[in-house]
Design a protein around this motif. Structure first.
Motif, PDB file in Angstrom:
ATOM      1  N   LEU A  15       0.762  -1.211  -0.070  1.00 40.39           N
ATOM      2  CA  LEU A  15      -0.097  -0.170  -0.053  1.00 40.39           C
ATOM      3  C   LEU A  15       0.900   1.141   0.105  1.00 40.39           C
ATOM      4  O   LEU A  15       2.002   1.194   0.702  1.00 40.39           O
ATOM      5  N   SER A  16       0.618   2.323  -0.670  1.00 33.99           N
ATOM      6  CA  SER A  16       1.229   3.645  -0.558  1.00 33.99           C
ATOM      7  C   SER A  16       0.707   4.557   0.354  1.00 33.99           C
ATOM      8  O   SER A  16      -0.230   4.272   0.720  1.00 33.99           O
ATOM      9  N   GLU A  17       1.549   5.474   0.749  1.00 33.17           N
ATOM     10  CA  GLU A  17       1.142   6.231   1.911  1.00 33.17           C
ATOM     11  C   GLU A  17      -0.006   7.398   1.448  1.00 33.17           C
ATOM     12  O   GLU A  17      -0.824   7.437   1.980  1.00 33.17           O
ATOM     13  N   ALA A  18      -0.143   7.569  -0.003  1.00 34.54           N
ATOM     14  CA  ALA A  18      -1.179   8.312  -0.437  1.00 34.54           C
ATOM     15  C   ALA A  18      -2.379   7.500  -0.534  1.00 34.54           C
ATOM     16  O   ALA A  18      -3.603   8.133  -0.238  1.00 34.54           O
ATOM     17  N   GLU A  19      -2.418   6.104  -0.906  1.00 33.15           N
ATOM     18  CA  GLU A  19      -3.465   5.380  -0.570  1.00 33.15           C
ATOM     19  C   GLU A  19      -3.892   5.219   0.919  1.00 33.15           C
ATOM     20  O   GLU A  19      -5.296   5.292   1.100  1.00 33.15           O
ATOM     21  N   GLN A  20      -3.057   4.905   1.554  1.00 29.98           N
ATOM     22  CA  GLN A  20      -3.476   5.025   3.127  1.00 29.98           C
ATOM     23  C   GLN A  20      -4.122   6.127   3.537  1.00 29.98           C
ATOM     24  O   GLN A  20      -5.150   6.064   4.117  1.00 29.98           O
ATOM     25  N   ARG A  21      -3.477   7.242   3.360  1.00 31.72           N
ATOM     26  CA  ARG A  21      -4.368   8.657   3.684  1.00 31.72           C
ATOM     27  C   ARG A  21      -5.815   8.641   3.207  1.00 31.72           C
ATOM     28  O   ARG A  21      -6.511   9.111   3.710  1.00 31.72           O
ATOM     29  N   ALA A  22      -5.574   8.533   1.720  1.00 33.73           N
ATOM     30  CA  ALA A  22      -7.106   8.713   1.103  1.00 33.73           C
ATOM     31  C   ALA A  22      -8.246   7.810   1.886  1.00 33.73           C
ATOM     32  O   ALA A  22      -9.272   8.219   2.052  1.00 33.73           O
ATOM     33  N   ILE A  23      -7.753   6.335   1.995  1.00 32.30           N
ATOM     34  CA  ILE A  23      -8.562   5.502   2.380  1.00 32.30           C
ATOM     35  C   ILE A  23      -8.905   5.963   3.965  1.00 32.30           C
ATOM     36  O   ILE A  23     -10.461   5.733   4.426  1.00 32.30           O
ATOM     37  N   ALA A  24      -8.033   5.996   4.792  1.00 33.35           N
ATOM     38  CA  ALA A  24      -8.223   6.457   6.052  1.00 33.35           C
ATOM     39  C   ALA A  24      -8.949   7.660   6.344  1.00 33.35           C
ATOM     40  O   ALA A  24      -9.811   7.643   7.225  1.00 33.35           O
ATOM     41  N   GLY A  25      -8.905   8.805   5.404  1.00 35.97           N
ATOM     42  CA  GLY A  25      -9.495   9.980   5.541  1.00 35.97           C
ATOM     43  C   GLY A  25     -10.830   9.720   5.071  1.00 35.97           C
ATOM     44  O   GLY A  25     -11.781  10.636   5.534  1.00 35.97           O
ATOM     45  N   ALA A  26     -11.415   9.057   4.372  1.00 35.97           N
ATOM     46  CA  ALA A  26     -12.717   8.571   3.910  1.00 35.97           C
ATOM     47  C   ALA A  26     -13.465   7.805   4.852  1.00 35.97           C
ATOM     48  O   ALA A  26     -14.878   7.591   4.509  1.00 35.97           O
ATOM     49  N   LEU A  27     -12.841   7.041   5.509  1.00 30.67           N
ATOM     50  CA  LEU A  27     -13.816   5.894   6.465  1.00 30.67           C
ATOM     51  C   LEU A  27     -14.646   6.719   7.432  1.00 30.67           C
ATOM     52  O   LEU A  27     -14.172   7.533   8.247  1.00 30.67           O
ATOM     53  N   ASN A  28     -15.919   6.480   7.595  1.00 29.96           N
ATOM     54  CA  ASN A  28     -16.701   6.934   8.606  1.00 29.96           C
ATOM     55  C   ASN A  28     -16.330   6.373   9.823  1.00 29.96           C
ATOM     56  O   ASN A  28     -16.401   6.945  10.906  1.00 29.96           O
ATOM     57  N   ASP A  29     -16.282   5.215   9.887  1.00 28.79           N
ATOM     58  CA  ASP A  29     -16.152   4.221  10.969  1.00 28.79           C
ATOM     59  C   ASP A  29     -15.115   3.042  10.884  1.00 28.79           C
ATOM     60  O   ASP A  29     -15.293   2.467   9.558  1.00 28.79           O
ATOM     61  N   VAL A  30     -14.325   2.647  11.599  1.00 31.15           N
ATOM     62  CA  VAL A  30     -13.595   1.321  11.719  1.00 31.15           C
ATOM     63  C   VAL A  30     -13.906   0.505  12.626  1.00 31.15           C
ATOM     64  O   VAL A  30     -13.856   0.948  13.841  1.00 31.15           O
ATOM     65  N   VAL A  31     -14.408  -0.719  12.517  1.00 33.66           N
ATOM     66  CA  VAL A  31     -14.841  -1.577  13.390  1.00 33.66           C
ATOM     67  C   VAL A  31     -14.077  -2.817  13.463  1.00 33.66           C
ATOM     68  O   VAL A  31     -13.771  -3.770  12.563  1.00 33.66           O
ATOM     69  N   MET A  32     -13.443  -2.903  14.723  1.00 29.29           N
ATOM     70  CA  MET A  32     -12.241  -3.853  14.841  1.00 29.29           C
ATOM     71  C   MET A  32     -12.962  -5.300  15.381  1.00 29.29           C
ATOM     72  O   MET A  32     -12.973  -5.477  16.710  1.00 29.29           O
ATOM     73  N   ASP A  33     -13.826  -5.841  14.738  1.00 25.79           N
ATOM     74  CA  ASP A  33     -14.609  -7.204  15.003  1.00 25.79           C
ATOM     75  C   ASP A  33     -14.796  -7.665  13.655  1.00 25.79           C
ATOM     76  O   ASP A  33     -14.727  -7.172  12.422  1.00 25.79           O
ATOM     77  N   HIS A  34     -15.411  -8.874  13.716  1.00 24.89           N
ATOM     78  CA  HIS A  34     -15.860  -9.859  12.451  1.00 24.89           C
ATOM     79  C   HIS A  34     -17.143  -9.913  12.425  1.00 24.89           C
ATOM     80  O   HIS A  34     -17.901 -10.012  13.641  1.00 24.89           O
ATOM     81  N   LEU A  35     -17.915  -9.905  11.238  1.00 29.23           N
ATOM     82  CA  LEU A  35     -19.089  -9.785  10.949  1.00 29.23           C
ATOM     83  C   LEU A  35     -19.742 -11.461  11.406  1.00 29.23           C
ATOM     84  O   LEU A  35     -19.189 -12.438  10.872  1.00 29.23           O
TER      85      LEU A  35
END
Length: 486
Positions: free
Chosen positions: A282-302
């Motif tokens: 993953l690139s740093e630019a991709e990481q910033r774009a993805i992290a900045g766009a996420l409304n919520d990150v849930v550390m669990d399994h569906l």
């Protein structure tokens, strides 16, 4: 109706990257009057790239994704990440280049049902989509199954109030998901999930996107391993240097300690915890774009989404629950590389006539590399004489996510040492898959010289690491029974 019988000098099952690298190596051993049959259940060359989701791109710079050392004709900058269509075009180009030196007959659209060895002849039984049957008779068979990646189906959710799709059934950049405004839940934390969020971000700016990330994943930093321009001379880390650093630290039992160093040194993540690493980039630019766009990150399994009188409820494996908006989209990005269990078979059959490239008896980290180098051993007649270690990668990944990567890297260093003494320098020079090729030749040469000076004396240490990891985690890791002594 009797089977149609086709005879050849070599049969390769699978026309993906592993199969194409085996085919490239075959062109170095077989003559133009010998016949190779290339068989695949898909309608064309390309393997998993024929089936995979439409917005996928290569993780690494495109020039190091090839068969042997066949150059791309794309005309893009070296750092360019090729699209699905461009990758498939390159597969066609590789096949055409190989066919200039070797007779290759393509049997696409045929599913292999079984094979058997009788009196030194391997008989491969195939069936076409129209019900026709075919037997291929060959003295040598290469089963280039690789990771056996299959398209993802949508998750089977109880709720009727939400949409369940997968990247392979729904293009994130197109209708109907693009034209809807309901929230999206991306299920999974690996590279497919990152690709999916990134595609949504670009196609639907401002859309609510949530990530159900499971245990979380970290990736190799593309900018760290593949710096651009003049920075290639003085910045970045060669992948071979990373391998050297890992085996200097790893003893087969201290994977948690090495994990912390590895992530801190060259890792990127969009999740606060990272319980997985699967060689993704993953690139740093991709990481910033993805992290900045996420409304919520849930550390669990569906676990499921269920309907009740008040709407829809998301149920998680931990037992937690949360409301979700009716009409939400759930995108299944889980487990492309790690959920399909194949039966064990040794990488080489007792007769030495059948080479199997898959994850239950891996000899290198990627199946493309494994096919390339093992085919050299097979066709030079040395495959039963070189005591390669085999590792059950599938089992180890599911037993210990942290030990998986470092045991695998130790396996690579050990087996490459044996390859270096058995197949000659030309084979190494013609392997265009090596990530070190990103760097200027002087840096490559320094790394090659370091490997040449140290690889033999480090074999005992590497065997100790592999044996310790095998005992600690209870997985198959060692030479084949009856293999020659190292």
């Amino acid at each position: 109706m009797s089977d149609t019988v086709e005879k050849c000098d070599l049969c390769i099952m699978g026309a993906g990257l592993a199969g194409m690298n085996a085919l490239f190596v075959a062109s170095r051993y077989l003559t133009s009057d010998q016949r190779v049959i290339l068989v695949d259940r898909r309608p064309r060359v390309g393997g998993m790239w024929v089936d995979t989701y439409p917005y996928v791109r290569l993780h690494q710079p495109h020039q190091m994704f090839t068969a042997g050392n066949i150059a791309w004709t794309l005309g893009q900058t070296p750092s360019y990440l090729a699209t699905k269509g461009e990758v498939l075009d390159h597969f066609e180009h590789c096949l055409a280049v190989i066919q200039q030196d070797l007779r290759v007959d393509e049997f696409f659209g045929w599913t292999v049902e079984s094979e058997e060895e009788i009196d030194g002849v391997v008989r491969v039984h195939c069936r076409g989509a129209d019900g026709r049957t075919l037997v291929i008779e060959t003295p040598k068979l290469i089963k280039a199954h690789g990771f056996e990646v299959q398209p993802n189906e949508p998750l089977a959710l109880s709720s009727q109030a939400v949409h369940s799709v997968s990247p392979d059934t729904c293009d994130m950049r197109a209708a109907p998901i693009r034209d809807d405004s309901a929230p999206v839940w991306v299920v999974g934390g690996g590279k497919t999930a990152m690709d999916t969020v990134h595609a949504l971000v670009r196609a639907c700016p401002g859309r609510e996107v949530n990530l159900l990330a499971g245990g979380g994943t970290f990736f190799h930093n593309r900018d760290f391993f593949f710096p651009q321009g003049l920075a290639r001379w003085h910045r970045g880390m060669l992948v071979s240097t990373l391998a050297t650093e890992i085996i200097r630290r790893f003893d087969g039992t201290n994977e948690a300690e090495v994990w912390d160093w590895h992530r801190a040194t060259c890792g990127l993540a969009v999740t606060p915890q990272t319980g997985n690493f699967a060689l993704g980039v993953l690139s740093e630019a991709e990481q910033r774009a993805i992290a900045g766009a996420l409304n919520d990150v849930v550390m669990d399994h569906l676990a499921d989404v269920v309907d009740d009188a008040d709407g829809a409820t998301l149920r998680l494996r931990s037992g937690a629950e949360r409301r979700v908006e009716p009409g939400s989209w759930f995108v299944n990005c889980t487990g492309y590389l790690t959920t399909r269990e194949q039966p064990y078979e040794p990488y080489i059959s007792p007769s030495g006539n059948v080479l199997s490239i898959q994850t239950r008896s891996a000899t290198l980290h990627l199946t493309s590399f494994a096919a390339y180098f093992a085919t050299h051993l097979l066709l030079s007649g040395k495959i039963r004489d070189v005591p390669l270690y085999e590792l059950d990668v599938f089992d180890l990944y599911h037993t210990s996510r942290k030990a998986f990567a470092y045991t695998l890297i130790s396996l690579v260093q050990y087996n490459l040492s044996l390859y270096a003494d058995s197949i000659g320098l030309r084979a190494f020079r013609e392997c265009g898959l090596v990530f070190d090729r990103w760097y200027p030749m002087p840096r490559q040469l320094l790394a090659n010289m370091q490997f040449a000076r140290t690889h033999r004396r480090e074999r005992d240490k590497l065997r100790g690491i592999l044996d310790a990891a095998a005992e600690r985690h209870g997985v198959r890791c060692g030479p084949l029974v009856g293999a020659a002594a190292p």
